[in-house]
Write a protein that holds these residues in place. Sequence first.
Motif, PDB file in Angstrom:
ATOM      1  N   SER A  71      -0.966  27.565  -1.415  1.00  0.00           N
ATOM      2  CA  SER A  71       0.355  27.339  -1.990  1.00  0.00           C
ATOM      3  C   SER A  71       1.174  28.612  -1.917  1.00  0.00           C
ATOM      4  O   SER A  71       0.654  29.705  -2.118  1.00  0.00           O
ATOM      5  N   ILE A  72       2.457  28.477  -1.612  1.00  0.00           N
ATOM      6  CA  ILE A  72       3.381  29.595  -1.669  1.00  0.00           C
ATOM      7  C   ILE A  72       4.153  29.444  -2.972  1.00  0.00           C
ATOM      8  O   ILE A  72       4.897  28.481  -3.164  1.00  0.00           O
ATOM      9  N   ALA A  73       3.945  30.367  -3.883  1.00  0.00           N
ATOM     10  CA  ALA A  73       4.464  30.230  -5.237  1.00  0.00           C
ATOM     11  C   ALA A  73       5.992  30.207  -5.260  1.00  0.00           C
ATOM     12  O   ALA A  73       6.653  30.941  -4.530  1.00  0.00           O
ATOM     13  N   THR A  74       6.531  29.346  -6.110  1.00  0.00           N
ATOM     14  CA  THR A  74       7.966  29.318  -6.338  1.00  0.00           C
ATOM     15  C   THR A  74       8.406  30.614  -7.011  1.00  0.00           C
ATOM     16  O   THR A  74       7.742  31.084  -7.938  1.00  0.00           O
ATOM     17  N   PRO A  75       9.491  31.235  -6.556  1.00  0.00           N
ATOM     18  CA  PRO A  75       9.961  32.455  -7.216  1.00  0.00           C
ATOM     19  C   PRO A  75      10.214  32.225  -8.706  1.00  0.00           C
ATOM     20  O   PRO A  75      10.757  31.198  -9.103  1.00  0.00           O
ATOM     21  N   ILE A  76       9.795  33.186  -9.517  1.00  0.00           N
ATOM     22  CA  ILE A  76       9.957  33.051 -10.968  1.00  0.00           C
ATOM     23  C   ILE A  76      10.912  34.094 -11.545  1.00  0.00           C
ATOM     24  O   ILE A  76      11.375  33.949 -12.670  1.00  0.00           O
ATOM     25  N   GLU A  77      11.206  35.136 -10.768  1.00  0.00           N
ATOM     26  CA  GLU A  77      12.100  36.165 -11.262  1.00  0.00           C
ATOM     27  C   GLU A  77      13.561  35.711 -11.138  1.00  0.00           C
ATOM     28  O   GLU A  77      13.947  35.066 -10.162  1.00  0.00           O
ATOM     29  N   SER A  78      14.381  36.081 -12.106  1.00  0.00           N
ATOM     30  CA  SER A  78      15.813  35.856 -12.012  1.00  0.00           C
ATOM     31  C   SER A  78      16.385  36.679 -10.856  1.00  0.00           C
ATOM     32  O   SER A  78      15.908  37.785 -10.580  1.00  0.00           O
ATOM     33  N   HIS A  79      17.375  36.129 -10.163  1.00  0.00           N
ATOM     34  CA  HIS A  79      17.956  36.819  -9.014  1.00  0.00           C
ATOM     35  C   HIS A  79      18.457  38.203  -9.388  1.00  0.00           C
ATOM     36  O   HIS A  79      18.360  39.150  -8.603  1.00  0.00           O
ATOM     37  N   GLU A  80      18.988  38.335 -10.582  1.00  0.00           N
ATOM     38  CA  GLU A  80      19.570  39.604 -11.003  1.00  0.00           C
ATOM     39  C   GLU A  80      18.524  40.690 -11.248  1.00  0.00           C
ATOM     40  O   GLU A  80      18.866  41.868 -11.403  1.00  0.00           O
ATOM     41  N   ASN A  81      17.250  40.295 -11.311  1.00  0.00           N
ATOM     42  CA  ASN A  81      16.202  41.271 -11.605  1.00  0.00           C
ATOM     43  C   ASN A  81      15.826  42.145 -10.406  1.00  0.00           C
ATOM     44  O   ASN A  81      15.156  43.166 -10.574  1.00  0.00           O
ATOM     45  N   TRP A  82      16.244  41.739  -9.196  1.00  0.00           N
ATOM     46  CA  TRP A  82      15.832  42.466  -8.003  1.00  0.00           C
ATOM     47  C   TRP A  82      16.861  43.534  -7.637  1.00  0.00           C
ATOM     48  O   TRP A  82      18.071  43.289  -7.640  1.00  0.00           O
ATOM     49  N   ASP A  83      16.365  44.694  -7.282  1.00  0.00           N
ATOM     50  CA  ASP A  83      17.227  45.794  -6.854  1.00  0.00           C
ATOM     51  C   ASP A  83      17.425  45.678  -5.339  1.00  0.00           C
ATOM     52  O   ASP A  83      16.821  46.420  -4.551  1.00  0.00           O
ATOM     53  N   VAL A  84      18.257  44.729  -4.927  1.00  0.00           N
ATOM     54  CA  VAL A  84      18.426  44.467  -3.493  1.00  0.00           C
ATOM     55  C   VAL A  84      19.129  45.628  -2.790  1.00  0.00           C
ATOM     56  O   VAL A  84      19.005  45.782  -1.560  1.00  0.00           O
ATOM     57  N   ASP A  85      19.847  46.460  -3.524  1.00  0.00           N
ATOM     58  CA  ASP A  85      20.489  47.620  -2.904  1.00  0.00           C
ATOM     59  C   ASP A  85      19.462  48.651  -2.444  1.00  0.00           C
ATOM     60  O   ASP A  85      19.753  49.483  -1.570  1.00  0.00           O
ATOM     61  N   ALA A  86      18.269  48.597  -3.024  1.00  0.00           N
ATOM     62  CA  ALA A  86      17.201  49.534  -2.641  1.00  0.00           C
ATOM     63  C   ALA A  86      16.309  48.977  -1.535  1.00  0.00           C
ATOM     64  O   ALA A  86      15.320  49.602  -1.165  1.00  0.00           O
ATOM     65  N   ARG A  87      16.669  47.816  -1.006  1.00  0.00           N
ATOM     66  CA  ARG A  87      15.820  47.128  -0.029  1.00  0.00           C
ATOM     67  C   ARG A  87      15.546  47.995   1.192  1.00  0.00           C
ATOM     68  O   ARG A  87      16.427  48.685   1.697  1.00  0.00           O
ATOM     69  N   ARG A  88      14.303  47.965   1.671  1.00  0.00           N
ATOM     70  CA  ARG A  88      13.906  48.664   2.892  1.00  0.00           C
ATOM     71  C   ARG A  88      13.262  47.685   3.847  1.00  0.00           C
ATOM     72  O   ARG A  88      12.695  46.677   3.431  1.00  0.00           O
ATOM     73  N   GLU A  89      13.314  48.021   5.147  1.00  0.00           N
ATOM     74  CA  GLU A  89      12.803  47.124   6.177  1.00  0.00           C
ATOM     75  C   GLU A  89      11.863  47.871   7.111  1.00  0.00           C
ATOM     76  O   GLU A  89      11.976  49.082   7.291  1.00  0.00           O
ATOM     77  N   VAL A  90      10.945  47.108   7.725  1.00  0.00           N
ATOM     78  CA  VAL A  90      10.045  47.670   8.725  1.00  0.00           C
ATOM     79  C   VAL A  90       9.675  46.558   9.702  1.00  0.00           C
ATOM     80  O   VAL A  90       9.645  45.376   9.337  1.00  0.00           O
ATOM     81  N   SER A  91       9.419  46.935  10.948  1.00  0.00           N
ATOM     82  CA  SER A  91       9.014  45.958  11.956  1.00  0.00           C
ATOM     83  C   SER A  91       7.725  46.415  12.621  1.00  0.00           C
ATOM     84  O   SER A  91       7.506  47.608  12.831  1.00  0.00           O
ATOM     85  N   VAL A  92       6.872  45.451  12.957  1.00  0.00           N
ATOM     86  CA  VAL A  92       5.590  45.729  13.596  1.00  0.00           C
ATOM     87  C   VAL A  92       5.491  44.881  14.854  1.00  0.00           C
ATOM     88  O   VAL A  92       5.726  43.662  14.801  1.00  0.00           O
ATOM     89  N   ARG A  93       5.172  45.496  15.979  1.00  0.00           N
ATOM     90  CA  ARG A  93       5.044  44.760  17.235  1.00  0.00           C
ATOM     91  C   ARG A  93       3.576  44.438  17.501  1.00  0.00           C
ATOM     92  O   ARG A  93       2.708  45.306  17.380  1.00  0.00           O
ATOM     93  N   ILE A  94       3.308  43.196  17.854  1.00  0.00           N
ATOM     94  CA  ILE A  94       1.951  42.773  18.192  1.00  0.00           C
ATOM     95  C   ILE A  94       1.669  43.110  19.650  1.00  0.00           C
ATOM     96  O   ILE A  94       2.460  42.772  20.533  1.00  0.00           O
ATOM     97  N   VAL A  95       0.562  43.781  19.899  1.00  0.00           N
ATOM     98  CA  VAL A  95       0.139  44.047  21.275  1.00  0.00           C
ATOM     99  C   VAL A  95      -1.291  43.558  21.444  1.00  0.00           C
ATOM    100  O   VAL A  95      -2.078  43.542  20.495  1.00  0.00           O
ATOM    101  N   ASN A  96      -1.616  43.137  22.659  1.00  0.00           N
ATOM    102  CA  ASN A  96      -2.983  42.728  22.928  1.00  0.00           C
ATOM    103  C   ASN A  96      -3.927  43.903  22.730  1.00  0.00           C
ATOM    104  O   ASN A  96      -3.590  45.053  23.030  1.00  0.00           O
ATOM    105  N   SER A  97      -5.117  43.625  22.205  1.00  0.00           N
ATOM    106  CA  SER A  97      -6.052  44.701  21.865  1.00  0.00           C
ATOM    107  C   SER A  97      -6.439  45.549  23.066  1.00  0.00           C
ATOM    108  O   SER A  97      -6.686  46.754  22.933  1.00  0.00           O
TER     109      SER A  97
END
Length: 311
Positions: free
Chosen positions: A206-232
């Motif tokens: 099961s993927i849990a339904t979000p329980i936090e209020s939208h206002e509780n998240w510090d979306v201005d502090a959001r960071r991102e990262v990407s990972v590339r899949i390569v064959n072993s």
Amino acid sequence: MTVTTGPQAIEFSFPDVHADATLRITFHQTLRVPDDPTTYGLPPSLGTLDVRSTREIRPRAVPAADGLLPLWQSEATWIDFSTPQDYPFLVKVGVGGINAITGNSYVPQPDFDAEDYLEAPTQPWLDGFRVDATTVRQFIAMPLGEGYTAAEQLTGTDDGLIRFSVAPLKPDVWAQRPPISRMVVDGCTAAPAGMGLGAGGTIHQSIATPIESHENWDVDARREVSVRIVNSAVWQILTDTPPHRPPLTIDEYLTHGYPWFEWYDDSLARQGGSALSEVQTVRQFGNEKGADPLPDNTSFTPPTPHIVGGA
């Protein structure tokens, strides 16, 4: 705020938000469950996979990404979200350009109406693409350009990247509550370098339904990262490091006596299906092409899973 990649984890740290605000994301080698009508329990970790920062690789050898993840063709993986102090995080997961929870096009900003994200540590693991309230289709590495991956089937393209967008809980919200306890379970043939994730066998998760209020998240502090899949096999050329062991077959798995697990808490499961319910599995797509992409896809009866978590 910092993001570090490797050697076995991606770590998001937000010391300016709170000293406890750290999230570790790890990829785990695991058994590929059979792609058949059975819904299986959660297969265990067979060890964490190496993640290498692309800063350590010759720039011309790797297309744009922050990190590299090695996977054999037809190998399965699952993702662990670990918050050492149980500090809550909003996490978006993109696979090949689509959202792994909704199947819609991936964007880093959260869509609170669509609930296109998960919350850690409420959701400790993600084993595959969410298709409905209680099941996911296992993440399976497959070569790009042949139509096997979920993104290729939904959009016609797949960039071979796994993306994470992470936002911490606001510190004043965290200060007003006790930490949420979390239970932790310890738990092929070389293909072209371009790899993506297709949909494999069905797992009860099961993927849990979000329980936090939208206002509780510090979306201005959001960071991102990407990972590339390569064959072993290509991984060794790029990093001069031997790849991890090849995927286990069903027979090897049973010989080792590895257990299954079940995260038994459907009370918070988000309801309804997703666009990913229309995606063909690797086996189904291969059969239509007259190919046999999963030659050891043998049905078997797994043992009763160990129950963990739950209310």
